[in-house]
Scaffold this motif. Structure first.
Motif, PDB file in Angstrom:
ATOM      1  N   UNK A 184      28.570  45.842  29.325  1.00 50.16           N
ATOM      2  CA  UNK A 184      28.917  44.500  30.558  1.00 50.16           C
ATOM      3  C   UNK A 184      27.943  45.495  31.541  1.00 50.16           C
ATOM      4  N   UNK A 185      27.779  46.813  31.968  1.00 43.77           N
ATOM      5  CA  UNK A 185      27.894  47.120  33.408  1.00 43.77           C
ATOM      6  C   UNK A 185      26.086  46.782  34.060  1.00 43.77           C
ATOM      7  N   UNK A 186      25.347  46.056  33.116  1.00 45.14           N
ATOM      8  CA  UNK A 186      24.545  46.273  33.559  1.00 45.14           C
ATOM      9  C   UNK A 186      24.263  44.470  34.240  1.00 45.14           C
ATOM     10  N   UNK A 187      25.296  43.517  33.735  1.00 40.79           N
ATOM     11  CA  UNK A 187      25.128  42.119  33.911  1.00 40.79           C
ATOM     12  C   UNK A 187      26.356  42.238  34.848  1.00 40.79           C
ATOM     13  N   UNK A 188      26.997  43.228  35.521  1.00 42.80           N
ATOM     14  CA  UNK A 188      27.739  43.029  36.046  1.00 42.80           C
ATOM     15  C   UNK A 188      27.375  44.007  37.820  1.00 42.80           C
ATOM     16  N   UNK A 189      26.270  44.908  37.812  1.00 43.48           N
ATOM     17  CA  UNK A 189      25.924  45.257  39.124  1.00 43.48           C
ATOM     18  C   UNK A 189      23.352  45.284  38.182  1.00 43.48           C
ATOM     19  N   UNK A 190      23.548  43.759  38.211  1.00 44.00           N
ATOM     20  CA  UNK A 190      21.952  43.815  37.948  1.00 44.00           C
ATOM     21  C   UNK A 190      20.964  44.232  38.855  1.00 44.00           C
ATOM     22  N   UNK A 191      20.121  44.927  38.610  1.00 40.80           N
ATOM     23  CA  UNK A 191      19.384  45.327  39.914  1.00 40.80           C
ATOM     24  C   UNK A 191      17.411  45.314  39.148  1.00 40.80           C
ATOM     25  N   UNK A 192      16.087  45.228  40.214  1.00 41.52           N
ATOM     26  CA  UNK A 192      15.559  44.990  39.992  1.00 41.52           C
ATOM     27  C   UNK A 192      14.532  45.624  38.635  1.00 41.52           C
ATOM     28  N   UNK A 193      14.907  46.085  38.295  1.00 33.96           N
ATOM     29  CA  UNK A 193      14.181  46.737  36.788  1.00 33.96           C
ATOM     30  C   UNK A 193      15.294  47.109  36.061  1.00 33.96           C
ATOM     31  N   UNK A 194      14.952  47.213  34.431  1.00 37.83           N
ATOM     32  CA  UNK A 194      15.371  47.521  33.312  1.00 37.83           C
ATOM     33  C   UNK A 194      16.065  47.950  32.880  1.00 37.83           C
ATOM     34  N   UNK A 195      16.892  47.698  32.109  1.00 38.27           N
ATOM     35  CA  UNK A 195      17.751  49.311  32.242  1.00 38.27           C
ATOM     36  C   UNK A 195      17.867  49.001  30.854  1.00 38.27           C
ATOM     37  N   UNK A 196      19.292  49.613  29.995  1.00 38.34           N
ATOM     38  CA  UNK A 196      19.050  50.048  28.380  1.00 38.34           C
ATOM     39  C   UNK A 196      19.611  48.977  28.136  1.00 38.34           C
ATOM     40  N   UNK A 197      19.796  47.876  28.454  1.00 37.20           N
ATOM     41  CA  UNK A 197      20.722  46.066  27.595  1.00 37.20           C
ATOM     42  C   UNK A 197      19.598  45.681  28.193  1.00 37.20           C
ATOM     43  N   UNK A 198      18.192  45.623  27.044  1.00 37.58           N
ATOM     44  CA  UNK A 198      17.587  45.099  27.100  1.00 37.58           C
ATOM     45  C   UNK A 198      18.132  42.804  26.815  1.00 37.58           C
ATOM     46  N   UNK A 199      19.283  42.497  27.040  1.00 34.35           N
ATOM     47  CA  UNK A 199      19.743  41.377  26.995  1.00 34.35           C
ATOM     48  C   UNK A 199      20.163  41.272  28.309  1.00 34.35           C
TER      49      UNK A 199
END
Length: 382
Positions: free
Chosen positions: A138-153
């Motif tokens: 959930x963390x990468x959906x709640x706090x999006x960035x202009x870089x790829x994170x660990x959740x590739x979805x």
């Protein structure tokens, strides 16, 4: 001319000094735009994965016989340089610009792969600390960035999507609720719309957990970055200041010291704010001679910034270990030392008070209130 411009490439920094303009002569201005360059959006490889793979800091000890040689992480400095400069050297995202982050915050699509909508997270997850701790999608959906994170979805932000997000009252309202949700998870409460924070009523339990569960430090770096991307740059400094105080002054989060100084401070785009936080950290860091985040040594030799901080500087060169006598004095930081002129100065604040002989008294703790007598003593007048 067109070919020349087309072939120009942004020169990527190759040293920590080139990444860190906090103490540079070009950063002495308090201009908010000093480093807030707007460039093309793009994707970079996640430094979070590098940190998770073992970019841990060696532990310091107060023993003068064993002070490990410390140095700053170039990977961290480079990652945060790219962030502060809007990833200038990278191409646009190859993913289709579907505004998926914005649509998620408008409650129109669920996060992937869990199929959970933002409203469910905001209304049902608050206080469910086990779920917030163990769910990693959930963390990468709640706090999006202009870089790829660990959740590739999760999709990367784009500049166009950021503009749309910032113009949506509904999305911004939910974003602040998500920020408050995570602060509560960490034992912190959001006080106002200016981003001021304080300990929550359950801070002792949550701080103990945060001190032990260090994968949350990666999440906090992402949260700080996302605040800046989505229009809440001013929210960063209050949170970073709280973490500095808790980790350095109160020892409630001692394991967080390295992350705060190496990562959190450098998510802040305004150099003047970074300098302010690092001066505060320098005053309370122990052992003082091992502080790595001050101005480079060449600038502490008497030039501009030479009184800003003490320590090894950003080059990572370790200062000589203290003598036993210096060590003994350092351990007496909670006591006061009387100077011969009758002015009492706290031994814990040598940086702020070293200008005493120049008559600059503002900011010195423990200074006696008899200003006239002190001025006479300093100037030799009777």
């Amino acid at each position: 001319m067109g070919n020349l411009l087309g072939s120009w490439r942004f020169k990527e920094p190759s040293t920590i000094e080139e990444c860190d303009s906090t103490w540079g002569s070009d950063s002495e201005s308090d201009d908010p735009g000093a480093e807030d360059d707007s460039g093309t959006s793009g994707s970079v490889s996640s430094t979070e994965s590098e940190r998770a793979a073992g970019d841990a800091s060696p532990q310091l000890t107060n023993s003068p016989e064993f002070v490990p040689k410390m140095k700053r992480s170039f990977n961290a400095a480079r990652d945060l340089y790219k962030y502060r400069h809007s990833y200038l050297s990278y191409k646009r995202s190859r993913q289709p610009n579907e505004y998926r982050n914005l649509r998620f915050y408008l409650n129109k699509i669920p996060l992937v792969p869990d199929g959970i909508y933002i409203e469910e997270i905001l209304t049902k997850w608050r206080g469910d600390y086990d779920k917030l701790e163990h769910n990693h999608t959930y963390i990468q959906w709640l706090f999006p960035l202009r870089e790829q994170g660990l959740n590739f979805y999760a999709h990367e932000l784009t500049q166009d999507e950021i503009k749309e997000f910032q113009s949506s009252r509904e999305a911004k309202r939910r974003f602040l609720l998500a920020y408050s949700l995570m602060l509560d998870f960490y034992g912190i409460k959001l006080l106002d719309k200016s981003g001021n924070v304080a300990r929550a009523p359950n801070w002792q339990e949550r701080f103990q957990h945060l001190n032990e569960s260090q994968h949350n430090y990666l999440r906090i770096t992402r949260i700080l970055k996302s605040l800046g991307e989505l229009g809440y740059e001013t929210f960063k400094a209050p949170l970073v200041r709280l973490f500095l105080e808790e980790s350095l002054c109160h020892s409630t989060l001692p394991n967080m010291q390295h992350s705060v100084l190496e990562y959190y401070v450098y998510t802040i785009r305004l150099p003047a704010t970074r300098r302010h936080l690092l001066r505060y950290a320098c005053q309370h860091y122990r052992p003082a001679h091992a502080f790595l985040w001050g101005p480079p040594p060449k600038r502490r030799a008497g030039g501009v910034g030479s009184r800003d901080c003490v320590g090894a500087g950003s080059s990572g060169i370790r200062a000589p270990a203290p003598t036993p006598e210096q060590q003994r004095r350092g351990e007496e930081s909670t006591t006061s030392t009387s100077v011969s002129i009758g002015v009492t100065v706290s031994a814990q604040d040598p940086v702020m008070c070293q200008d005493l002989t120049r008559g600059r008294l503002k900011g010195c703790t423990g200074v006696a209130s008899n200003m006239t007598g002190m001025e006479r003593a300093l100037t030799g007048r009777s």
